[in-house]
Scaffold this active site. Sequence first.
Site, mmCIF file in Angstrom:
data_model
loop_
_atom_site.group_PDB
_atom_site.id
_atom_site.type_symbol
_atom_site.label_atom_id
_atom_site.label_comp_id
_atom_site.label_asym_id
_atom_site.label_seq_id
_atom_site.Cartn_x
_atom_site.Cartn_y
_atom_site.Cartn_z
ATOM 1 N N HIS A 1 -19.560 8.608 5.823
ATOM 2 C CA HIS A 1 -19.344 8.573 4.819
ATOM 3 C C HIS A 1 -19.037 7.806 4.111
ATOM 4 C CE1 HIS A 1 -14.389 8.415 4.357
ATOM 5 N NE2 HIS A 1 -14.415 9.976 4.242
ATOM 6 N N HIS B 1 -14.700 3.941 -4.841
ATOM 7 C CA HIS B 1 -13.317 4.469 -3.453
ATOM 8 C C HIS B 1 -12.950 3.408 -3.648
ATOM 9 C CE1 HIS B 1 -12.184 5.490 0.944
ATOM 10 N NE2 HIS B 1 -12.541 6.942 -0.231
#
Length: 312
Positions: free
Chosen positions: A36, A113
């Site tokens: 992930h 991110h």
Amino acid sequence: MAHIIKNDINHEDWMSCLPEKLWDVPLTHLSIPGSHDAMSYCLDITSPLLRSESDTFRLLDGVFCCFTRPAIRRWATTQEQNIVEQLATGIRYFDLRIAHKQYDSSNELYFTHVIYTQAMVIETLQSVASWLESHPKEIIILACSHFEGLNYKMHEEFIYSLKKIFGSKLCPRDVALLTLRNLWASGYQVVLSYEDQSASRYKELWPPIQYLWANKPNAEELINFLECQKRLGRPKGFFVAGLNLTTDRCFIASHPWVSLQTLTFENWNQVKKWLEDQKPGAEPTCLNIIAGDFIGPVPFCSLVIALNKKLL
């Protein structure tokens, strides 16, 4: 904190080492370890926030960056190994979030991110292609998404680069028999999912892969969510069960000594117990790709790969 077994063992060639009986099982029915937010191990703490972040957070970050930046590093970092190390550990699905920096005059793309990574996209994917050259029987799934700041021209240039980097290794989306034996015979090693409408014109690019994301802060709620999804039946084709935990900004602000890593490790034993009970296959409750955070410090890949023995 739960006791963590350091360093998952090397699974560099686990697909080619599977029993021959599994070479004819569709990849969508195998148990495949995934990462992930695969590239968040190298976040650039000095880079700007993504454009999609809220104005409130942007204002906070501008005024209190000495507080927000350490918090971003603690909570946006989901991995600690680089992509080649993750490949060696056994990861075969990579969640890759891609963006172009605002006001950047070059066409350079970065992973993201919350902020941008130090690693650049093209360079990283070239290292993946080199790794595949020396591991000709390993198949990987690259899920490219988000694409913040990319216009039509940038998408076209990026797709051209992807085709150039992976060439004949790219598996077309119309391949009828998606088994290891068939892919090996055709020389295909990369299933490339591209979450943008510009991909529909290219037979080498696959549609988005469904990711079952619980958006929960602890193992109990995460497991309840995934069990509920299993009762609804499995999606068609590839799909991902995400074992990653998520908290909100109130929790982050009120827990200055906690990080996503400590939260993951504290919940690991409960997640591990549930994971060991899962099985791959064609039945409605079976899992396919299983993705997690901090896949190196825990024996995540070993557990996911071992589930394939249940198919024998």
